[in-house]
Scaffold this motif. Structure first.
Motif, PDB file in Angstrom:
ATOM      1  N   THR A  40       0.823 -13.014  12.198  1.00 58.71           N
ATOM      2  CA  THR A  40      -0.310 -13.795  11.696  1.00 58.71           C
ATOM      3  C   THR A  40       0.119 -15.222  11.378  1.00 58.71           C
ATOM      4  O   THR A  40      -0.560 -16.187  11.743  1.00 58.71           O
ATOM      5  CB  THR A  40      -0.904 -13.113  10.441  1.00 58.71           C
ATOM      6  N   ALA A  54      -6.948 -15.300  17.112  1.00 55.89           N
ATOM      7  CA  ALA A  54      -5.691 -14.551  17.145  1.00 55.89           C
ATOM      8  C   ALA A  54      -5.192 -14.306  15.723  1.00 55.89           C
ATOM      9  O   ALA A  54      -4.713 -13.213  15.399  1.00 55.89           O
ATOM     10  CB  ALA A  54      -4.635 -15.288  17.962  1.00 55.89           C
ATOM     11  N   SER A  92       0.798 -17.190  14.564  1.00 59.10           N
ATOM     12  CA  SER A  92      -0.476 -17.567  15.193  1.00 59.10           C
ATOM     13  C   SER A  92      -1.110 -18.741  14.468  1.00 59.10           C
ATOM     14  O   SER A  92      -1.639 -19.660  15.095  1.00 59.10           O
ATOM     15  CB  SER A  92      -1.448 -16.384  15.195  1.00 59.10           C
ATOM     16  N   SER A  99      -9.657 -14.267  21.892  1.00 56.58           N
ATOM     17  CA  SER A  99      -8.725 -15.389  21.816  1.00 56.58           C
ATOM     18  C   SER A  99      -8.018 -15.618  23.149  1.00 56.58           C
ATOM     19  O   SER A  99      -7.912 -16.752  23.623  1.00 56.58           O
ATOM     20  CB  SER A  99      -7.699 -15.137  20.719  1.00 56.58           C
ATOM     21  N   SER A 108     -10.828  -9.410  18.571  1.00 60.01           N
ATOM     22  CA  SER A 108     -10.525 -10.814  18.275  1.00 60.01           C
ATOM     23  C   SER A 108      -9.395 -11.336  19.156  1.00 60.01           C
ATOM     24  O   SER A 108      -9.462 -12.461  19.659  1.00 60.01           O
ATOM     25  CB  SER A 108     -10.136 -10.985  16.800  1.00 60.01           C
ATOM     26  N   LEU A 109      -8.357 -10.517  19.334  1.00 59.97           N
ATOM     27  CA  LEU A 109      -7.266 -10.927  20.212  1.00 59.97           C
ATOM     28  C   LEU A 109      -7.738 -11.069  21.654  1.00 59.97           C
ATOM     29  O   LEU A 109      -7.360 -12.010  22.355  1.00 59.97           O
ATOM     30  CB  LEU A 109      -6.111  -9.918  20.145  1.00 59.97           C
ATOM     31  N   GLY A 153      -7.317 -11.658  14.347  1.00 57.63           N
ATOM     32  CA  GLY A 153      -7.015 -10.399  15.023  1.00 57.63           C
ATOM     33  C   GLY A 153      -5.751  -9.747  14.491  1.00 57.63           C
ATOM     34  O   GLY A 153      -5.743  -8.552  14.172  1.00 57.63           O
ATOM     35  N   PHE A 154      -4.683 -10.525  14.382  1.00 62.55           N
ATOM     36  CA  PHE A 154      -3.436  -9.965  13.860  1.00 62.55           C
ATOM     37  C   PHE A 154      -3.592  -9.521  12.411  1.00 62.55           C
ATOM     38  O   PHE A 154      -3.071  -8.481  12.012  1.00 62.55           O
ATOM     39  CB  PHE A 154      -2.288 -10.967  13.991  1.00 62.55           C
TER      40      PHE A 154
END
Length: 101
Positions: A26, A44, A29, A97, A93-94, A47-48
């Motif tokens: 995180t 990202a 990113s 991204s 989300s990833l 997402g993480f």
């Protein structure tokens, strides 16, 4: 109260490792977002973070809230559903991204 056993220690240790790796990803990113100022990288970050929270929510609930490793029935289903939702949101989300970048 949480029973101390080698398996309990391993369970907590593995989840601490997952938390640390997730927070590092995180932070990396977020650093990439700050360097490039590309909005897609914020997805990202989210997402993480969401995947990390989803991965540790069960141990947090068991140890921190309930104080027991014995989850059954609706309680177990609810915790696992929240875990799956967070991981799904993180993966989506990833995906977004990566597709936008």
């Amino acid at each position: 109260m949480v029973t101390e056993s080698p398996k309990a220690g391993l369970f907590i240790g593995i989840n601490i490792f997952v938390l640390l790796v997730g927070l590092i990803l995180t932070a990396l990113s977020y650093g990439a977002y700050r360097r490039t100022d590309k909005r897609e990288l914020l997805f990202a970050v989210g997402g993480f973070l969401s995947i990390t929270l989803g991965a540790i929510i069960e141990v947090f609930y068991e140890v921190g809230v309930k104080g027991s490793y014995n989850l059954f029935g609706d309680e177990l289903l609810t915790v696992q559903s929240i875990e799956s939702i967070l991981i799904g949101i993180g993966l989506a989300s990833l995906f977004y991204s990566l597709r936008q970048y």
